[in-house]
Design a protein around this motif. Structure first.
Motif, PDB file in Angstrom:
ATOM      1  N   TYR A 101       0.831  -1.205   0.000  1.00 37.30           N
ATOM      2  CA  TYR A 101       0.000   0.000   0.000  1.00 37.30           C
ATOM      3  C   TYR A 101       0.867   1.257   0.000  1.00 37.30           C
ATOM      4  N   ASN A 102       0.461   2.214  -0.816  1.00 39.75           N
ATOM      5  CA  ASN A 102       1.005   3.559  -0.794  1.00 39.75           C
ATOM      6  C   ASN A 102       0.166   4.415   0.155  1.00 39.75           C
ATOM      7  N   GLN A 103       0.766   5.448   0.708  1.00 40.84           N
ATOM      8  CA  GLN A 103       0.013   6.413   1.502  1.00 40.84           C
ATOM      9  C   GLN A 103       0.660   7.780   1.347  1.00 40.84           C
ATOM     10  N   ALA A 206      -5.326   9.239   8.467  1.00 40.71           N
ATOM     11  CA  ALA A 206      -5.584   8.170   7.503  1.00 40.71           C
ATOM     12  C   ALA A 206      -6.938   8.329   6.815  1.00 40.71           C
ATOM     13  N   PRO A 211      -4.789   4.749   2.649  1.00 44.38           N
ATOM     14  CA  PRO A 211      -3.843   3.809   2.030  1.00 44.38           C
ATOM     15  C   PRO A 211      -4.365   3.348   0.673  1.00 44.38           C
ATOM     16  N   LEU A 250       3.334   0.270   3.450  1.00 42.51           N
ATOM     17  CA  LEU A 250       2.476  -0.529   4.317  1.00 42.51           C
ATOM     18  C   LEU A 250       2.281  -1.893   3.654  1.00 42.51           C
ATOM     19  N   VAL A 255      -2.471  -3.068   6.947  1.00 41.25           N
ATOM     20  CA  VAL A 255      -3.666  -2.336   6.507  1.00 41.25           C
ATOM     21  C   VAL A 255      -4.921  -3.065   6.912  1.00 41.25           C
TER      22      VAL A 255
END
Length: 256
Positions: A101-103, A206, A211, A250, A255
């Protein structure tokens, strides 16, 4: 408009592999932010399977258009899932797996000298010089637009930005040259060794910086579908997840 240079580069990759049989090659179109973990995993996979993997890197939209134009390659890893949704009907995408996952985060100079807080409204501060990604070329720009539109800030931030950058790497290079005080970028990039000594992330809630799943997608015109699927499974494995965690992303467990 996608890059003609990128298409030529992809064609050159395949020409350079003429001594290899098709069963021994994979070409992966990989968004800039994910290049580090994918390169590390590609080298590990090569050693295990006695194959060769080439990686074409760039903005997620530019990469898709290059794959569509050339009909060469096996896998596509954009920076966020919206690219699959956007282009699914065109028939180039087969099976996929979530590999991390990108965030997003606000990225500032090391030590946060301007004391930027984790709030999107900070980007409108008069004492801050900012830049953002271009929504037409890469995932970082597209996610920036989505976040800022939800906060009703996008037109104001675009008007204030000194430049719209093509991808996450270009943003970080400009930041390291001191061309801006703050930007929006993928959080993981601030952990990369060549960035960590110059930049740092200011985390956002968040609920704002959701994410974004990284989908490793098989291309329907792949000449090596079984090998491509094997690489997808390897990247999604615990060994692959550990490499993504090491690079600041992540993983699936965190997640969930």
């Amino acid at each position: 408009m996608f890059s003609k240079k990128l298409i030529l580069a992809v064609c050159a990759i395949f020409c350079s592999l003429s001594a290899w049989s098709q069963q021994q090659n994979l070409l992966i179109y990989c968004g800039i932010t994910q290049v580090r973990p994918i390169t590390e995993l590609a080298r590990l996979f090569e050693a295990k399977e006695n194959v060769r993997i080439q990686i074409a890197q760039g903005g997620s939209e530019d990469l898709y258009q290059s794959a569509k134009k050339s009909r060469l390659g096996d896998l596509y890893l954009p920076g966020e899932p919206s690219y699959r949704e956007k282009h699914l009907a065109e028939g180039l995408f087969g099976e996929h797996k979530v590999v991390g996952y990108n965030q997003m985060a606000i990225i500032v100079q090391k030590g946060n000298p301007k004391r930027v807080k984790g709030n999107l409204n900070e980007l409108l501060r008069k004492d801050l010089t900012i830049m953002i990604g271009n929504a037409e070329s890469g995932s970082v720009g597209q996610e920036t637009r989505t976040m800022l539109e939800m906060a009703a800030l996008y037109p104001k931030v675009v008007a204030k930005a000194v430049e719209l950058m093509p991808d996450s790497r270009a943003i970080n290079l400009a930041m390291k040259r001191g061309e801006a005080d703050a930007t929006l970028n993928w959080r993981a990039t601030s952990f990369f060794p060549d960035n960590a000594t110059h930049l740092e992330a200011v985390d956002l809630d968040a609920k704002i910086a959701k994410p974004q799943a990284l989908l490793l997608i098989q291309l329907t015109f792949s000449k090596n579908p079984l090998l491509a699927r094997k690489f997808v499974d390897f990247v999604a494995s615990e060994e692959g997840q550990a490499v993504f965690r090491k690079n600041g992303f992540l993983d699936n467990k965190s997640v969930k």
